[in-house]
Scaffold this motif. Sequence first.
Motif, PDB file in Angstrom:
ATOM      1  N   MET A 186     -39.675  -9.615   2.566  1.00 42.48           N
ATOM      2  CA  MET A 186     -39.888  -8.558   3.532  1.00 42.48           C
ATOM      3  C   MET A 186     -39.435  -9.083   4.880  1.00 42.48           C
ATOM      4  O   MET A 186     -39.646 -10.234   5.187  1.00 42.48           O
ATOM      5  N   ASN A 187     -38.830  -8.240   5.689  1.00 49.85           N
ATOM      6  CA  ASN A 187     -38.259  -8.770   6.903  1.00 49.85           C
ATOM      7  C   ASN A 187     -38.555  -7.918   8.122  1.00 49.85           C
ATOM      8  O   ASN A 187     -38.898  -6.766   8.029  1.00 49.85           O
ATOM      9  N   GLY A 188     -38.437  -8.545   9.293  1.00 50.93           N
ATOM     10  CA  GLY A 188     -38.409  -7.870  10.565  1.00 50.93           C
ATOM     11  C   GLY A 188     -39.714  -7.344  11.107  1.00 50.93           C
ATOM     12  O   GLY A 188     -40.779  -7.765  10.744  1.00 50.93           O
ATOM     13  N   SER A 189     -39.600  -6.361  12.025  1.00 50.49           N
ATOM     14  CA  SER A 189     -40.768  -5.939  12.767  1.00 50.49           C
ATOM     15  C   SER A 189     -40.965  -4.438  12.854  1.00 50.49           C
ATOM     16  O   SER A 189     -41.927  -3.990  13.418  1.00 50.49           O
ATOM     17  N   ARG A 190     -40.065  -3.620  12.340  1.00 54.55           N
ATOM     18  CA  ARG A 190     -40.300  -2.190  12.446  1.00 54.55           C
ATOM     19  C   ARG A 190     -40.640  -1.603  11.085  1.00 54.55           C
ATOM     20  O   ARG A 190     -40.279  -2.151  10.065  1.00 54.55           O
ATOM     21  N   LYS A 191     -41.304  -0.473  11.085  1.00 55.82           N
ATOM     22  CA  LYS A 191     -41.691   0.206   9.846  1.00 55.82           C
ATOM     23  C   LYS A 191     -40.580   1.127   9.372  1.00 55.82           C
ATOM     24  O   LYS A 191     -39.857   1.695  10.170  1.00 55.82           O
ATOM     25  N   ALA A 192     -40.477   1.281   8.080  1.00 48.22           N
ATOM     26  CA  ALA A 192     -39.570   2.269   7.501  1.00 48.22           C
ATOM     27  C   ALA A 192     -40.403   3.234   6.677  1.00 48.22           C
ATOM     28  O   ALA A 192     -41.235   2.816   5.892  1.00 48.22           O
ATOM     29  N   GLY A 193     -40.210   4.497   6.883  1.00 52.62           N
ATOM     30  CA  GLY A 193     -40.971   5.489   6.134  1.00 52.62           C
ATOM     31  C   GLY A 193     -40.399   5.663   4.742  1.00 52.62           C
ATOM     32  O   GLY A 193     -39.269   5.301   4.471  1.00 52.62           O
ATOM     33  N   PRO A 194     -41.182   6.232   3.843  1.00 54.26           N
ATOM     34  CA  PRO A 194     -40.720   6.455   2.481  1.00 54.26           C
ATOM     35  C   PRO A 194     -39.443   7.302   2.439  1.00 54.26           C
ATOM     36  O   PRO A 194     -39.280   8.230   3.217  1.00 54.26           O
ATOM     37  N   GLY A 195     -38.542   6.935   1.523  1.00 53.51           N
ATOM     38  CA  GLY A 195     -37.339   7.719   1.287  1.00 53.51           C
ATOM     39  C   GLY A 195     -36.277   7.637   2.349  1.00 53.51           C
ATOM     40  O   GLY A 195     -35.369   8.472   2.368  1.00 53.51           O
ATOM     41  N   ARG A 196     -36.335   6.668   3.234  1.00 56.35           N
ATOM     42  CA  ARG A 196     -35.415   6.619   4.358  1.00 56.35           C
ATOM     43  C   ARG A 196     -34.201   5.729   4.136  1.00 56.35           C
ATOM     44  O   ARG A 196     -33.353   5.630   5.001  1.00 56.35           O
ATOM     45  N   VAL A 197     -34.112   5.061   2.995  1.00 59.08           N
ATOM     46  CA  VAL A 197     -32.977   4.172   2.749  1.00 59.08           C
ATOM     47  C   VAL A 197     -32.079   4.802   1.690  1.00 59.08           C
ATOM     48  O   VAL A 197     -32.533   5.222   0.633  1.00 59.08           O
ATOM     49  N   ARG A 198     -30.788   4.860   2.005  1.00 59.96           N
ATOM     50  CA  ARG A 198     -29.804   5.493   1.135  1.00 59.96           C
ATOM     51  C   ARG A 198     -28.713   4.485   0.812  1.00 59.96           C
ATOM     52  O   ARG A 198     -28.262   3.742   1.672  1.00 59.96           O
TER      53      ARG A 198
ATOM     54  N   GLU B 177     -36.915   4.593  -2.663  1.00 60.32           N
ATOM     55  CA  GLU B 177     -38.281   4.842  -2.202  1.00 60.32           C
ATOM     56  C   GLU B 177     -38.749   3.590  -1.471  1.00 60.32           C
ATOM     57  O   GLU B 177     -38.693   2.485  -2.011  1.00 60.32           O
ATOM     58  N   VAL B 178     -39.199   3.773  -0.249  1.00 58.60           N
ATOM     59  CA  VAL B 178     -39.601   2.649   0.595  1.00 58.60           C
ATOM     60  C   VAL B 178     -41.092   2.744   0.866  1.00 58.60           C
ATOM     61  O   VAL B 178     -41.548   3.747   1.423  1.00 58.60           O
ATOM     62  N   PRO B 179     -41.865   1.725   0.489  1.00 58.30           N
ATOM     63  CA  PRO B 179     -43.298   1.772   0.781  1.00 58.30           C
ATOM     64  C   PRO B 179     -43.538   1.674   2.286  1.00 58.30           C
ATOM     65  O   PRO B 179     -42.741   1.098   3.016  1.00 58.30           O
ATOM     66  N   ASP B 180     -44.614   2.250   2.726  1.00 63.50           N
ATOM     67  CA  ASP B 180     -44.983   2.218   4.140  1.00 63.50           C
ATOM     68  C   ASP B 180     -45.729   0.913   4.403  1.00 63.50           C
ATOM     69  O   ASP B 180     -46.954   0.855   4.318  1.00 63.50           O
ATOM     70  N   LEU B 181     -44.971  -0.130   4.692  1.00 63.34           N
ATOM     71  CA  LEU B 181     -45.543  -1.458   4.905  1.00 63.34           C
ATOM     72  C   LEU B 181     -45.174  -1.971   6.293  1.00 63.34           C
ATOM     73  O   LEU B 181     -44.021  -1.853   6.703  1.00 63.34           O
ATOM     74  N   PRO B 182     -46.143  -2.535   7.001  1.00 62.93           N
ATOM     75  CA  PRO B 182     -45.808  -3.099   8.308  1.00 62.93           C
ATOM     76  C   PRO B 182     -44.809  -4.242   8.139  1.00 62.93           C
ATOM     77  O   PRO B 182     -44.911  -5.046   7.220  1.00 62.93           O
TER      78      PRO B 182
ATOM     79  N   GLU C 214     -38.867 -11.402  -3.358  1.00 59.92           N
ATOM     80  CA  GLU C 214     -39.696 -10.691  -2.383  1.00 59.92           C
ATOM     81  C   GLU C 214     -41.139 -11.149  -2.524  1.00 59.92           C
ATOM     82  O   GLU C 214     -41.703 -11.097  -3.609  1.00 59.92           O
ATOM     83  N   ARG C 215     -41.731 -11.597  -1.433  1.00 66.66           N
ATOM     84  CA  ARG C 215     -43.090 -12.151  -1.480  1.00 66.66           C
ATOM     85  C   ARG C 215     -44.177 -11.086  -1.501  1.00 66.66           C
ATOM     86  O   ARG C 215     -45.262 -11.321  -2.019  1.00 66.66           O
ATOM     87  N   ASP C 216     -43.937  -9.904  -0.929  1.00 63.49           N
ATOM     88  CA  ASP C 216     -44.953  -8.859  -0.873  1.00 63.49           C
ATOM     89  C   ASP C 216     -44.975  -8.098  -2.198  1.00 63.49           C
ATOM     90  O   ASP C 216     -43.982  -7.479  -2.586  1.00 63.49           O
ATOM     91  N   ALA C 217     -46.113  -8.115  -2.874  1.00 59.44           N
ATOM     92  CA  ALA C 217     -46.218  -7.504  -4.205  1.00 59.44           C
ATOM     93  C   ALA C 217     -45.940  -6.001  -4.173  1.00 59.44           C
ATOM     94  O   ALA C 217     -45.327  -5.464  -5.095  1.00 59.44           O
ATOM     95  N   ARG C 218     -46.369  -5.310  -3.116  1.00 58.45           N
ATOM     96  CA  ARG C 218     -46.132  -3.861  -3.043  1.00 58.45           C
ATOM     97  C   ARG C 218     -44.651  -3.556  -2.843  1.00 58.45           C
ATOM     98  O   ARG C 218     -44.104  -2.631  -3.458  1.00 58.45           O
ATOM     99  N   ALA C 219     -43.991  -4.327  -2.000  1.00 59.46           N
ATOM    100  CA  ALA C 219     -42.548  -4.130  -1.804  1.00 59.46           C
ATOM    101  C   ALA C 219     -41.800  -4.446  -3.094  1.00 59.46           C
ATOM    102  O   ALA C 219     -40.866  -3.735  -3.482  1.00 59.46           O
ATOM    103  N   ALA C 220     -42.213  -5.517  -3.788  1.00 58.30           N
ATOM    104  CA  ALA C 220     -41.562  -5.888  -5.051  1.00 58.30           C
ATOM    105  C   ALA C 220     -41.774  -4.809  -6.109  1.00 58.30           C
ATOM    106  O   ALA C 220     -40.849  -4.499  -6.879  1.00 58.30           O
ATOM    107  N   GLN C 221     -42.966  -4.217  -6.149  1.00 61.21           N
ATOM    108  CA  GLN C 221     -43.246  -3.148  -7.113  1.00 61.21           C
ATOM    109  C   GLN C 221     -42.350  -1.935  -6.832  1.00 61.21           C
ATOM    110  O   GLN C 221     -41.793  -1.332  -7.753  1.00 61.21           O
ATOM    111  N   ALA C 222     -42.202  -1.573  -5.566  1.00 59.94           N
ATOM    112  CA  ALA C 222     -41.331  -0.452  -5.200  1.00 59.94           C
ATOM    113  C   ALA C 222     -39.874  -0.762  -5.551  1.00 59.94           C
ATOM    114  O   ALA C 222     -39.141   0.103  -6.046  1.00 59.94           O
TER     115      ALA C 222
END
Length: 193
Positions: A1-13, A25-30, A82-90
């Motif tokens: 997981m990287n950086g400092s801004r949030k990405a809302g769900p569905g915003r990456v194409r 599908e992008v999880p809402d993770l800080p 990816e170290r974050d389990a929720r990001a890895a699951q997504a």
Amino acid sequence: MNGSRKAGPGRVRIIGGSLRNSRLEVPDLPGLRPTAERVRETLFNWLAPVIEGMDCLDLCAGTGALGIEALSRGAASVQFVERDARAAQALRANLVRLKADQARVNVTDAGSFLQQAGRAHDLVFLDPPFALDLWEGLAGQLERGGWLAARAWIYVESPRAVVPDLPPNWQLHREGHAGEVRFALYRRALPLS
């Protein structure tokens, strides 16, 4: 997981190749900071002549946008870390939905992953969380651990004002800036013995 801004769900194409216009599908993770579309477009234009058939490693994968874009454009395989389990699951769910079976997701931090025996990759995406300042350490592990093919390509993303201290045999091929981000593509030369 990287950086400092949030990405809302569905915003990456995905912007090119066989999966073009697929949405991730992008999880809402800080702290989740997907690489911007225009940066990915530029990077994969640079890589267009060589991406076909590459074995890739996406460290600090986050959304996996870089690795999935590589698969879409003809890479043979991508190993995601990816170290974050929720990001890895997504990420896993996106790969299943896109039928990208030439990918593997590893849920661990990049430093721990690189401590195991390495397998040479043709292309590595090195885009760690900016606040953690991991570029030098991870680059050293990549170089020493057998993770890089003899003439591997390495993509490095960092804050605009930061040019990481990388191994001397990583030769800058191209670089650019987008907002507060510096992005650069390096080509590995064989180290001097």
